[in-house]
Design a protein around this motif. Structure first.
Motif, short mmCIF file in Angstrom:
data_model
loop_
_atom_site.label_atom_id
_atom_site.label_comp_id
_atom_site.label_asym_id
_atom_site.label_seq_id
_atom_site.Cartn_x
_atom_site.Cartn_y
_atom_site.Cartn_z
N THR A 11 -1.77 16.94 -4.14
CA THR A 11 -0.82 17.79 -4.50
C THR A 11 0.62 17.05 -4.94
O THR A 11 1.24 17.86 -6.00
N VAL A 21 7.75 17.88 0.83
CA VAL A 21 7.66 18.82 2.00
C VAL A 21 8.94 18.98 2.54
O VAL A 21 9.49 17.96 3.13
N HIS A 68 -4.11 14.58 0.88
CA HIS A 68 -3.30 15.38 0.32
C HIS A 68 -2.15 15.30 -0.37
O HIS A 68 -2.08 15.97 -1.24
N PHE A 69 -1.46 14.26 -0.26
CA PHE A 69 -0.37 13.97 -1.19
C PHE A 69 -0.95 13.43 -2.52
O PHE A 69 -0.10 13.78 -3.67
N ASP A 112 1.77 23.22 3.47
CA ASP A 112 1.51 21.85 3.98
C ASP A 112 1.47 21.89 5.33
O ASP A 112 1.47 20.60 5.81
N LEU A 131 -4.08 13.11 5.11
CA LEU A 131 -2.71 12.86 4.67
C LEU A 131 -2.38 12.47 3.32
O LEU A 131 -1.78 12.84 2.62
N ALA A 179 -1.61 19.68 6.99
CA ALA A 179 -1.63 18.43 6.88
C ALA A 179 -0.46 17.42 7.43
O ALA A 179 -0.51 16.22 7.59
N MET A 180 0.77 17.99 7.85
CA MET A 180 1.74 17.41 8.57
C MET A 180 1.55 16.75 9.85
O MET A 180 1.10 17.61 10.69
N VAL A 194 7.97 24.10 7.32
CA VAL A 194 6.61 24.17 8.14
C VAL A 194 6.92 24.54 9.20
O VAL A 194 5.90 25.07 9.74
N SER A 214 5.08 27.13 4.87
CA SER A 214 4.55 26.19 3.75
C SER A 214 3.31 26.06 3.93
O SER A 214 2.50 26.15 5.09
N ARG A 250 3.44 16.98 -3.50
CA ARG A 250 4.58 17.80 -3.31
C ARG A 250 5.38 17.33 -2.18
O ARG A 250 5.11 16.50 -1.32
#
Length: 685
Positions: free
Chosen positions: A375, A379, A371-372, A391, A368, A394-395, A384, A389, A377
């Motif tokens: 990106t 979220v 990922h952040f 993402d 995670l 990853a959440m 999601v 989404s 982004r």
């Protein structure tokens, strides 16, 4: 008398306003503000002339009054539209249109009254009176907010014009209020309007000379207040209209219907207006329909920085302030901050106003974080949950399982994740749009810089604590070296003099003193214990020097001289430490058998101890640049700490150290310390 004052007051006012209108028109130029001001002045002159010639109740006078109000309303609207911040003016511009429509309705009803008779006339007259009340209240609200919206530097330029129209409409409000409550007095008040306008004419003339300073900057707060005041005014007018209509047409049930309506509408307002969901809904609708942008960026940025920079216990910890500052932007009621931990994942750090959230201690894994960082982004968790989404993988599951979790804002600082803020769902649920994403991304980076700076400050503070510990340890090592030298000499002499009772007694005393000094050294290593120090007090200087000299004589000859009655104001332990460093340095620099001379004497208002040796001496450059610097030494294997610590301790006691030296001849170190208060001053020997 009153009738004559009314006629002549309006006639003179008409003359003055006509002159002002001609003056403005003759100035020429392409200024829309100047042209509109000239038109408003001309319409005011026409109204005053019609009132003087035909009376205030005539159709021409009533229509001219409405035209006058439209003229001044147009002038104010032009000030608003030609100012700064046009994208923020739709809300208040709409109010100008509403007030203008009400004035237009006045004109229509005035023209229709010519063909009406009987009972209908009284109803229409009442409606016309209510419309004039509405128009006057709305105009005064716009006057107030126009002045509030003006840039601070421009208020002086528009103050006279705003004051003039405010007084004019405030007098009209008084007239129409009296006409509604006590119609018998309305004629006298209407007659005096000419005198009021006569007084206001010079004010408008002065205002026309300051037209270049008319700059308006409208804020969302002004728009919100304008709509709120207009809604309150409309609510009151509706109350008056409905209760009056019920009284006229309600028959026997009129009183009960009036009470029920007033009570019901009042309770509805009291329950609805203070409610947070209603206020949030109202702000959302206002931003959606009246503004080009959702946010007032200046206001949001000021609030964001104010929240982050709020010091003290009232502002909470920095972690809580970061969550609150971001949550306030989207009006989220709470939030959670997660920070990177030692394992590379995200750990729950702190929360703001969200006690019901059941968050795990480890809120995210290293994937995670990556990922952040990749990106950056924001979220939207509802997207999601819908599977709309990119993402979703990853959440963490716990964020999706919590219905009140709304959005995740990463805090990225130079491509490194400084933290993540989880926002609670706001009172009025909505989806995030491009403007939300842009603003949250910017404030997220700013919050990340605050967090990174705070973590860097903590690391620097920790490094300083280690540096303080290392500095103390360097002093300790120097003192341990001296103790080791003393104990080594004691052990060597014990092989030859162990059978001597005097030597054994001296050895025991030396061992006890060495143990005491080593315990003091250990205490000095603790950051919570500064060692065995005492409050400064009068100390006999010769006795302190003798205690040091007696310890050193076993390894090197030391002489001592000076008066016994000389005292200094010092900490006894620190004084002995300073003298021990200076005497030991002198011994180290002296040839074997060459004595070190210690002399106690007065030095003006102070006392001094001189330590003189006949050693190798030092150069002037070494004294200036290296002597009192740590880890700089001329001795092989020396730590270069003794002179530095001696000067530091002397400064703590309010003293100083002076040095004189020549290479090949030796050195003189003079420790100067203050004497106790009341000691007589002596000249320097």
């Amino acid at each position: 008398m009153i009738e004559a004052a009314a006629i002549w007051g309006h006639a003179i006012a008409a003359t003055l306003f006509a002159a002002l209108a001609v003056w403005q028109a003759r100035l020429g130029g392409a200024s829309y503000q100047r042209s509109m001001l000239a038109g408003a002045l001309a319409l005011t002159a026409a109204w005053a002339l019609a009132t003087a010639a035909l009376g205030p109740a005539s159709l021409v006078a009533r229509v001219a009054e409405s035209a006058r109000n439209l003229g001044w309303l147009g002038f104010m609207f032009l000030l608003l539209r030609l100012g700064e911040g046009d994208q923020r003016k739709a809300a208040v511009s709409g109010l100008y249109g509403v007030v203008a429509l009400v004035i237009g309705a006045e004109i229509v009803i005035d023209l229709a009254l010519r063909d009406m008779t009987g009972e209908v006339d009284s109803v229409v007259l009442f409606v016309a009176l209510v419309l004039r009340l509405m128009a006057t209240i709305g105009a005064l609200v716009l006057v107030h907010n126009l002045y509030t919206a003006a840039a601070p530097a421009a208020r002086a330029g528009i103050r006279l014009a705003i004051t003039g129209v405010a007084v004019m409409w405030a007098y009209d409000l008084q007239l129409y209020t009296v006409a509604y409550l006590a119609p018998a007095w309305a004629g006298e008040i209407a007659a005096l309007r000419g005198i009021v306008m006569l007084v206001l004419a010079p004010l408008f003339g002065l205002a026309a000379r300051r037209r270049d300073a008319w700059k308006i900057r409208l804020s969302r707060t002004v728009a919100f207040q304008s709509l709120s005041l207009a809604a309150i005014g409309a609510y009151l007018i509706v109350m008056v209209v409905v209760t009056t209509a019920l009284a006229r047409f309600g028959g026997e049930q009129a009183r009960g219907a009036q009470v029920a309506f007033v009570f019901g509408s009042t309770m509805a307002a009291l329950l609805l207006l203070p409610a947070a969901p209603f206020r949030a809904w109202f702000k959302v609708k206002l931003a959606k329909h009246f503004f080009q942008h959702r946010y007032d960026y200046r206001t949001e940025w000021l609030r964001f920085t104010e929240t982050l920079g709020r010091p003290g216990a009232d502002g909470g910890s920095l972690d809580q302030r970061v969550v609150q500052a971001i949550a306030d932007i989207t009006e989220s009621p709470g939030g959670l901050l997660l920070l990177p931990d030692d394992s590379g994942g995200l750990a729950s750090q702190d929360r703001w106003n969200w006690p019901s959230l059941d968050a795990p201690a480890i809120g995210g894994d290293a994937a995670l974080v990556a990922h952040f960082e990749r990106t950056g982004r924001i979220v939207e968790l509802d997207a999601v949950r819908r599977g709309a989404s990119a993402d979703a993988e990853a959440m963490p599951e716990w964020t999706l399982a919590c219905p009140s979790a709304w959005a995740v804002v990463p805090l990225v600082h130079y491509d490194r994740l400084a933290g993540v803020v989880l926002l609670a769902r706001p009172a009025i649920d909505r989806t995030l749009d491009w403007e939300d994403f842009d603003l949250l991304r910017v404030v997220g980076r700013q919050a990340a810089s605050y967090l990174a700076e705070a973590r860097a400050a903590e690391a620097l503070s920790e490094a300083r604590r280690f540096d303080e510990f290392n500095r103390r340890f360097a002093f300790i090592m120097h003192d341990i070296k001296n103790l080791v030298s003393q104990l080594t000499l004691l052990a060597r002499n014990a092989e030859r003099h162990a059978d001597n009772p005097d030597f054994r007694a001296d050895m025991i005393a030396t061992l006890k003193e060495s143990a005491t000094r080593m315990n003091d050294l250990l205490a000095r290593l603790s950051q919570h214990n500064k060692g065995r120090t005492a409050e400064p007090r009068p100390v006999p200087l010769l006795s302190a020097a003798e205690a040091v000299a007696s310890r050193k004589r076993s390894s090197h000859p030391v002489t001592l001289d000076g008066p016994a009655e000389l005292f200094v104001f010092a900490d006894p332990l620190r004084l002995e430490q300073v003298l021990g460093h200076l005497v030991q340095n002198a011994i180290d620099a002296s040839p074997p058998g060459e004595p070190v001379h210690v002399t106690v004497r007065r030095h003006g208002v102070d006392a001094a101890v001189e330590i003189v040796d006949r050693g190798s001496g030092m150069s002037g450059d070494f004294i200036r640049t290296q002597l009192f610097k740590p880890f700089a030494s001329t001795k092989a294997g020396g730590f270069g700490i003794g002179a530095y610590e001696a000067r530091t301790l002397a400064a703590m006691m309010g003293g100083r150290i002076e040095v004189e030296s020549r290479e090949g001849e030796g050195s003189r170190f003079t420790l100067i310390l203050p004497q106790p208060a009341g000691t007589p001053v002596q000249k320097v020997a």
